[in-house]
Motif scaffolding. Structure first.
Motif, PDB file in Angstrom:
ATOM      1  N   ALA A   2       0.823  -1.202   0.000  1.00 24.87           N
ATOM      2  CA  ALA A   2       0.000   0.000   0.000  1.00 24.87           C
ATOM      3  C   ALA A   2       0.860   1.256   0.000  1.00 24.87           C
ATOM      4  N   VAL A   3       0.639   2.098  -1.005  1.00 20.32           N
ATOM      5  CA  VAL A   3       1.326   3.375  -1.043  1.00 20.32           C
ATOM      6  C   VAL A   3       0.358   4.478  -0.650  1.00 20.32           C
ATOM      7  N   ALA A   4      -0.874   4.116  -0.440  1.00 24.76           N
ATOM      8  CA  ALA A   4      -1.892   5.022   0.063  1.00 24.76           C
ATOM      9  C   ALA A   4      -2.421   4.405   1.344  1.00 24.76           C
ATOM     10  N   ALA A  60      -9.217  -4.319   3.610  1.00 22.69           N
ATOM     11  CA  ALA A  60      -9.217  -3.641   2.328  1.00 22.69           C
ATOM     12  C   ALA A  60      -7.896  -2.903   2.188  1.00 22.69           C
ATOM     13  N   VAL A  61      -7.259  -3.059   1.037  1.00 22.02           N
ATOM     14  CA  VAL A  61      -5.993  -2.401   0.764  1.00 22.02           C
ATOM     15  C   VAL A  61      -6.152  -1.601  -0.519  1.00 22.02           C
ATOM     16  N   LYS A  62      -5.827  -0.324  -0.448  1.00 16.69           N
ATOM     17  CA  LYS A  62      -5.896   0.549  -1.619  1.00 16.69           C
ATOM     18  C   LYS A  62      -4.481   0.738  -2.141  1.00 16.69           C
ATOM     19  N   LEU A  63      -4.293   0.429  -3.417  1.00 18.17           N
ATOM     20  CA  LEU A  63      -2.987   0.565  -4.054  1.00 18.17           C
ATOM     21  C   LEU A  63      -3.059   1.640  -5.128  1.00 18.17           C
ATOM     22  N   GLU A  64      -1.987   2.378  -5.273  1.00 16.16           N
ATOM     23  CA  GLU A  64      -1.892   3.366  -6.335  1.00 16.16           C
ATOM     24  C   GLU A  64      -0.758   2.975  -7.260  1.00 16.16           C
ATOM     25  N   SER A  81      -8.132   3.489 -14.309  1.00 16.66           N
ATOM     26  CA  SER A  81      -7.747   4.321 -13.171  1.00 16.66           C
ATOM     27  C   SER A  81      -6.442   3.843 -12.540  1.00 16.66           C
ATOM     28  N   GLY A  82      -5.727   4.734 -11.895  1.00 17.52           N
ATOM     29  CA  GLY A  82      -4.477   4.423 -11.220  1.00 17.52           C
ATOM     30  C   GLY A  82      -4.663   3.946  -9.790  1.00 17.52           C
ATOM     31  N   THR A  83      -5.846   3.428  -9.470  1.00 18.73           N
ATOM     32  CA  THR A  83      -6.125   2.905  -8.129  1.00 18.73           C
ATOM     33  C   THR A  83      -6.676   1.492  -8.239  1.00 18.73           C
ATOM     34  N   LEU A  84      -6.206   0.626  -7.376  1.00 19.88           N
ATOM     35  CA  LEU A  84      -6.660  -0.761  -7.309  1.00 19.88           C
ATOM     36  C   LEU A  84      -7.024  -1.057  -5.859  1.00 19.88           C
ATOM     37  N   MET A  85      -8.152  -1.715  -5.653  1.00 20.72           N
ATOM     38  CA  MET A  85      -8.541  -2.152  -4.311  1.00 20.72           C
ATOM     39  C   MET A  85      -8.407  -3.668  -4.242  1.00 20.72           C
ATOM     40  N   ASN A  86      -7.831  -4.155  -3.149  1.00 19.35           N
ATOM     41  CA  ASN A  86      -7.784  -5.587  -2.861  1.00 19.35           C
ATOM     42  C   ASN A  86      -8.560  -5.767  -1.570  1.00 19.35           C
ATOM     43  N   THR A  98       2.381  -1.437  -9.343  1.00 17.56           N
ATOM     44  CA  THR A  98       2.491  -0.528  -8.216  1.00 17.56           C
ATOM     45  C   THR A  98       3.880  -0.611  -7.606  1.00 17.56           C
ATOM     46  N   ASP A  99       4.312   0.457  -6.954  1.00 19.17           N
ATOM     47  CA  ASP A  99       5.560   0.411  -6.200  1.00 19.17           C
ATOM     48  C   ASP A  99       5.316  -0.393  -4.936  1.00 19.17           C
ATOM     49  N   ALA A 100       6.211  -1.278  -4.616  1.00 21.28           N
ATOM     50  CA  ALA A 100       6.094  -2.071  -3.397  1.00 21.28           C
ATOM     51  C   ALA A 100       6.775  -1.309  -2.272  1.00 21.28           C
ATOM     52  N   LYS A 101       6.024  -0.434  -1.644  1.00 21.66           N
ATOM     53  CA  LYS A 101       6.541   0.343  -0.526  1.00 21.66           C
ATOM     54  C   LYS A 101       5.786  -0.063   0.731  1.00 21.66           C
TER      55      LYS A 101
END
Length: 167
Positions: free
Chosen positions: A17-19, A35-39, A57-62, A156-159
């Motif tokens: 998650a970067v957000a 819920a994980v929001k990824l950008e 969109s540049g957002t993905l929800m898992n 996504t960046d793995a941060k």
């Protein structure tokens, strides 16, 4: 409740998650939710054979709720696509590539009356590289006999999340 009661998929992606991400848990492991929001960058979005990649969109929800896990993609014009499967069936194709079998896709579309979702039985999988420093890719593909091909690719960046423990 311990993190062991959360489905493995959400736990694997949580460090990506970067957000900010939301985590809500009800009592009992059968009701665990995450819920994980990824950008990042969505490079492919195909809904029932229609290529919407240019508006992805540049957002993905898992999300993980009860026994199901889903990857939720969206287009900028209000269409959505969720790939859903039973989280307990997750497999590993290689040491670093978990595979989530998919049994249901849920395309959605915003209308003046609200969001209309039409679940479709489909066969496929979502593959994602294990969280590690660098880029992580999530690739989902599924096919339905009645509606055709569904696909999405997200990078996504793995941060680590800001509040994640240090390794």
């Amino acid at each position: 409740m311990t993190t062991r009661s959360l489905p493995r998929l959400a736990l694997l992606l949580a460090p990506l998650a970067v957000a900010p991400f939301a985590l809500a848990a009800a009592t009992g492991s059968a009701r665990a939710q995450a819920a994980v929001k990824l950008e990042g960058t969505c490079s492919q979005l195909v809904i029932a054979g229609q290529d919407l990649s240019g508006s992805c969109s540049g957002t993905l929800m898992n999300t993980a709720a009860r026994t199901r896990t889903s990857f939720d993609f969206a287009s900028r014009d209000g269409q959505t696509l969720s790939f859903s499967g039973t989280g307990a069936q997750q497999e590993r194709t290689e040491e670093s590539d978990p595979l989530q079998p998919i049994s249901l896709v849920i395309p959605g579309k915003k209308t003046p009356e609200g969001v209309v979702q039409n679940p479709v039985m489909a066969v496929g999988a979502c593959r994602f590289t294990a969280p590690s420093p660098g880029k992580t890719e999530i690739v989902c593909e599924a096919n339905s006999a009645e509606k055709g091909r569904y696909a999405a690719t997200f990078l996504t960046d793995a941060k680590p999340a800001p509040d994640a423990p240090k390794p």
